[in-house]
Design a protein around this motif. Structure first.
Motif, short mmCIF file in Angstrom:
data_model
loop_
_atom_site.label_atom_id
_atom_site.label_comp_id
_atom_site.label_asym_id
_atom_site.label_seq_id
_atom_site.Cartn_x
_atom_site.Cartn_y
_atom_site.Cartn_z
N GLY A 105 -5.17 5.29 1.98
CA GLY A 105 -4.24 4.44 1.28
C GLY A 105 -4.72 4.01 -0.10
O GLY A 105 -5.90 4.08 -0.41
N VAL A 106 -3.77 3.58 -0.89
CA VAL A 106 -4.03 2.89 -2.15
C VAL A 106 -3.41 1.51 -2.01
O VAL A 106 -2.20 1.38 -1.79
CB VAL A 106 -3.44 3.62 -3.36
N ARG A 107 -4.24 0.48 -2.09
CA ARG A 107 -3.78 -0.91 -1.99
C ARG A 107 -3.62 -1.44 -3.41
O ARG A 107 -4.60 -1.57 -4.16
CB ARG A 107 -4.76 -1.75 -1.20
N PHE A 108 -2.40 -1.75 -3.79
CA PHE A 108 -2.12 -2.20 -5.15
C PHE A 108 -2.44 -3.68 -5.32
O PHE A 108 -2.34 -4.47 -4.37
CB PHE A 108 -0.65 -1.95 -5.48
N PHE A 109 -2.81 -4.05 -6.52
CA PHE A 109 -3.06 -5.46 -6.82
C PHE A 109 -1.79 -6.25 -6.51
O PHE A 109 -0.67 -5.78 -6.76
CB PHE A 109 -3.45 -5.65 -8.28
N PRO A 110 -1.92 -7.46 -5.94
CA PRO A 110 -0.74 -8.23 -5.56
C PRO A 110 0.29 -8.33 -6.68
O PRO A 110 -0.03 -8.66 -7.82
CB PRO A 110 -1.31 -9.61 -5.21
N ALA A 166 -2.82 19.40 1.17
CA ALA A 166 -3.71 20.49 0.75
C ALA A 166 -4.97 19.98 0.07
O ALA A 166 -5.90 20.76 -0.17
CB ALA A 166 -2.96 21.43 -0.20
N ALA A 167 -5.03 18.71 -0.23
CA ALA A 167 -6.16 18.17 -0.99
C ALA A 167 -7.39 18.01 -0.09
O ALA A 167 -7.26 17.65 1.08
CB ALA A 167 -5.80 16.81 -1.58
N ALA A 182 -6.10 12.11 -3.67
CA ALA A 182 -4.78 12.65 -3.99
C ALA A 182 -3.74 11.53 -4.08
O ALA A 182 -2.88 11.54 -4.97
CB ALA A 182 -4.37 13.68 -2.94
N LEU A 183 -3.81 10.57 -3.17
CA LEU A 183 -2.92 9.41 -3.25
C LEU A 183 -3.16 8.61 -4.53
O LEU A 183 -2.22 8.15 -5.19
CB LEU A 183 -3.15 8.49 -2.06
N GLU A 184 -4.42 8.45 -4.88
CA GLU A 184 -4.76 7.73 -6.10
C GLU A 184 -4.16 8.43 -7.32
O GLU A 184 -3.63 7.78 -8.23
CB GLU A 184 -6.27 7.62 -6.24
N ASP A 185 -4.22 9.76 -7.34
CA ASP A 185 -3.64 10.51 -8.45
C ASP A 185 -2.14 10.28 -8.54
O ASP A 185 -1.58 10.14 -9.64
CB ASP A 185 -3.93 12.01 -8.27
N ASP A 204 0.82 -1.20 0.00
CA ASP A 204 0.00 0.00 0.00
C ASP A 204 0.86 1.26 0.00
O ASP A 204 1.95 1.28 0.60
CB ASP A 204 -0.88 0.06 1.25
N LEU A 205 0.35 2.30 -0.64
CA LEU A 205 0.86 3.66 -0.48
C LEU A 205 -0.04 4.35 0.54
O LEU A 205 -1.27 4.35 0.38
CB LEU A 205 0.81 4.41 -1.81
N LEU A 206 0.55 4.90 1.61
CA LEU A 206 -0.22 5.37 2.76
C LEU A 206 -0.01 6.85 3.02
O LEU A 206 1.05 7.42 2.73
CB LEU A 206 0.21 4.60 4.02
N TRP A 207 -1.03 7.45 3.63
CA TRP A 207 -0.96 8.83 4.13
C TRP A 207 -1.54 8.84 5.54
O TRP A 207 -2.64 8.37 5.79
CB TRP A 207 -1.79 9.76 3.25
N SER A 208 -0.75 9.35 6.49
CA SER A 208 -1.23 9.49 7.85
C SER A 208 -0.33 10.45 8.61
O SER A 208 0.90 10.37 8.48
CB SER A 208 -1.26 8.14 8.57
N GLY A 209 -0.93 11.32 9.39
CA GLY A 209 -0.15 12.24 10.22
C GLY A 209 0.82 13.09 9.44
O GLY A 209 1.90 13.40 9.94
#
Length: 228
Positions: A63-68, A107-108, A114-117, A34-39
């Motif tokens: 988050g964005v969870r990518f296909f395995p 800022a989004a 925004a993570l998906e983009d 996953d690509l994550l955003w937190s804090g």
């Protein structure tokens, strides 16, 4: 509260989670990264081989969870190097670029979008995923044996193991166990009796299911599903 939706990036899932109460539940192995955003941080979640329990007080996650098997090429890191880890994206990508991306997500109005983009833009810069990996996931998720899967894909079991380490973070047998666990949890959550669940997803019996859940999820099946 956890929410998810299909991503515009093929096979990926966009999700958000705001845990209620201390800590929230464990994150279970699923074969994904996953690509994550937190804090205010951009992170990468490597492939898990056991339950991951977030540390610290509850906070918002997107988050964005990518296909395995697809994340290593997108993120530029072999999966086995980040197995069972959460690492700063700045450890993998140029720090200046990550600062710009971090400011953009902060800022989004919707950090998850925004993570998906970011993921979509990275996919445009990256070669298409190896179709062999997608076929591998499909075969193992159907319960096919590893040796038969390798033969169907036209590669040796040794080559398959090496490819799996880079793409999934572990060998094909571990991937098959994790995919089977996820199938079992989906059935059990739908109300299927545990004994029937075990048979339908390919365990020898209910005790086999029980052992696998304890090993991969770190707790009994009933407790994991909220049944005490």
């Amino acid at each position: 509260m956890y929410t998810e939706r299909a991503s515009r990036l093929t096979g990926a899932i966009v999700w958000t989670n705001t845990p209620e109460g201390a800590g929230g539940g464990p994150v279970l192995p699923d074969g994904c990264m996953d690509l994550l955003w937190s804090g205010g941080r951009l992170l990468v979640a490597g492939p898990d081989t056991g339950p991951y329990v977030p540390k610290g007080p509850p906070r918002f996650w997107a988050g964005v969870r990518f296909f395995p098997g697809t994340a290593p090429a997108l993120l530029g890191v072999p999966a086995h190097e980040v197995r069972d880890l959460r690492v700063e994206l700045a450890d993998l990508w140029p720090a200046a670029r990550v600062r710009r991306l971090r400011d953009r997500v902060a800022a989004a109005p919707d950090p998850a979008t925004a993570l998906e983009d970011i993921a979509l833009q990275q996919a445009e810069r990256t070669a298409a995923p190896d179709p062999l990996l997608h076929r591998l996931v499909e075969r193992l998720d159907e319960g096919r044996p590893v040796s038969a899967t390798a033969a169907e894909l036209g590669i040796s079991t040794r080559t398959l193991h090496r490819r799996c380490l880079g793409a999934f973070g572990y060998g094909p047998k571990t991937l098959a166990r994790i995919l089977r666990l996820q199938r079992a949890l989906a059935l059990a959550r739908s109300g299927t009796p545990y004994a029937e669940t075990a048979v339908r997803v390919g365990y020898a019996d209910q005790p086999h299911l029980t052992r696998e859940v304890r090993e991969l999820a770190g707790m009994p099946l009933g407790e994991l599903l909220g049944g005490g």
